[in-house]
Design an enzyme around this catalytic site. Structure first.
Site, PDB file in Angstrom:
ATOM      1  N   TYR A 116       0.806  -1.217   0.000  1.00 21.60           N
ATOM      2  CA  TYR A 116       0.000   0.000   0.000  1.00 21.60           C
ATOM      3  C   TYR A 116       0.846   1.277   0.000  1.00 21.60           C
ATOM      4  O   TYR A 116       0.324   2.364  -0.237  1.00 21.60           O
ATOM      5  CB  TYR A 116      -0.939   0.044   1.219  1.00 21.60           C
ATOM      6  CG  TYR A 116      -1.813  -1.163   1.407  1.00 21.60           C
ATOM      7  CD1 TYR A 116      -2.051  -2.073   0.369  1.00 21.60           C
ATOM      8  CD2 TYR A 116      -2.410  -1.412   2.634  1.00 21.60           C
ATOM      9  CE1 TYR A 116      -2.848  -3.195   0.564  1.00 21.60           C
ATOM     10  CE2 TYR A 116      -3.216  -2.520   2.837  1.00 21.60           C
ATOM     11  CZ  TYR A 116      -3.418  -3.412   1.798  1.00 21.60           C
ATOM     12  OH  TYR A 116      -4.208  -4.515   2.003  1.00 21.60           O
ATOM     13  N   HIS A 142       1.774 -11.760   2.172  1.00 22.86           N
ATOM     14  CA  HIS A 142       0.652 -11.126   1.473  1.00 22.86           C
ATOM     15  C   HIS A 142       0.058 -12.064   0.417  1.00 22.86           C
ATOM     16  O   HIS A 142      -1.166 -12.201   0.318  1.00 22.86           O
ATOM     17  CB  HIS A 142       1.112  -9.815   0.818  1.00 22.86           C
ATOM     18  CG  HIS A 142      -0.006  -8.859   0.556  1.00 22.86           C
ATOM     19  ND1 HIS A 142       0.176  -7.498   0.502  1.00 22.86           N
ATOM     20  CD2 HIS A 142      -1.324  -9.055   0.332  1.00 22.86           C
ATOM     21  CE1 HIS A 142      -0.988  -6.903   0.251  1.00 22.86           C
ATOM     22  NE2 HIS A 142      -1.910  -7.836   0.143  1.00 22.86           N
TER      23      HIS A 142
END
Length: 269
Positions: free
Chosen positions: A39, A97
């Site tokens: 992000y 992730h």
């Protein structure tokens, strides 16, 4: 229930660019903050946490390691950088992730164990893992696993994984819990929202919370931050839960066939 308390409602930070958003969420009552190297806003999240009056020990802070950073040395170095950006000595929950790119079960999870032994993380998270990959990881890891994170919402109920986490005493953390807005077009959810006098978002989140061992991390801004939080106070009756369970079409908003193969910049000095 799982071996430690994970706040059922977390705050997703995809696209967050202002520390004030994090500070506002914490003031409203959120105690679970979810970010990721992907992000590119860990510094923003860290500033928001630092500006808040909420004691650090009350927070669960989660971040995720990029797929290209999952080799042992890159994982360790990039985690140190994540901690620096977050302004923390320890992250409560550190995720793989996606189990792709540089992911090697023995090497990657061995490095997670090393980070756990060094006090850099409290719990391991495994994002976008299938049940078979979860089984493999549980065999390898010595560090405690707290959560697996996948897309889940009323239009993608993830029944197999819900059963899995309930059986293995970990959490399923639902990302995209509002199907990136698609839940608002579902008539069943709209009808139930009208019945209770609440938003469709609250109904969708309350349905998630009706499952043992399921948490959710919606992203939000403005008034939606508080509206989502109020889902914690909404108890759907069994009939309405059954109506949602019976929705007969499914939508996946994150496509693993494309997302997991996206290259991101790996850790560099």
């Amino acid at each position: 229930m799982p071996h430690t308390a994970l706040p059922r409602l977390g705050f997703g930070t995809v696209g967050v660019t202002d520390p004030e958003t994090i500070e506002t969420a914490l003031e409203i009552g959120y105690r679970h903050i979810d970010t990721a190297q992907w992000y590119e806003n860990e510094t923003i999240v860290g500033r928001g946490i630092a500006r808040s009056s909420v004691p650090r020990e009350e927070l669960t802070v989660a971040t995720k390691v990029l797929p290209d950073n999952l080799g042992a040395e890159d994982l360790k170095h990039s985690t140190e950088q994540s901690l620096d950006r977050l302004g923390l000595d320890t992250v409560d929950l550190l995720y793989v992730h996606w189990p792709t790119n540089a992911y090697d079960p023995v090497e990657t999870l061995g490095a997670f164990d090393d980070l756990y032994d060094d006090g850099k993380l409290r719990y391991v998270g495994l994002s976008n893992f299938t049940p078979s990959l979860l089984d493999e990881a549980r065999e390898i890891l010595d560090a405690p696993i707290l959560a697996t994170q996948v897309e889940m919402h009323p239009l993608l109920p993830q029944r197999e994984l819900v059963e899995y986490v309930q059986r293995t005493d970990i959490y399923l953390v639902a990302y995209s819990p509002l199907a990136q807005g698609k839940v608002f077009d579902e008539p069943v959810l709209g009808d139930i929202a009208d019945k209770y006098g609440v938003s469709v978002a609250q109904v969708s989140l309350a349905w998630l919370f009706s499952h043992d061992n399921v948490a959710a991390i919606p992203k939000a801004s403005g008034d939606h931050i508080r509206d989502n939080y109020e889902a914690l106070s909404l108890d759907l009756n069994d009939e309405d839960i059954a109506r949602i369970d019976a929705i007969d079409h499914q939508i996946r908003t994150v496509n693993p066939e494309t997302e997991e193969k996206v290259d991101r910049t790996p850790w560099t000095e």
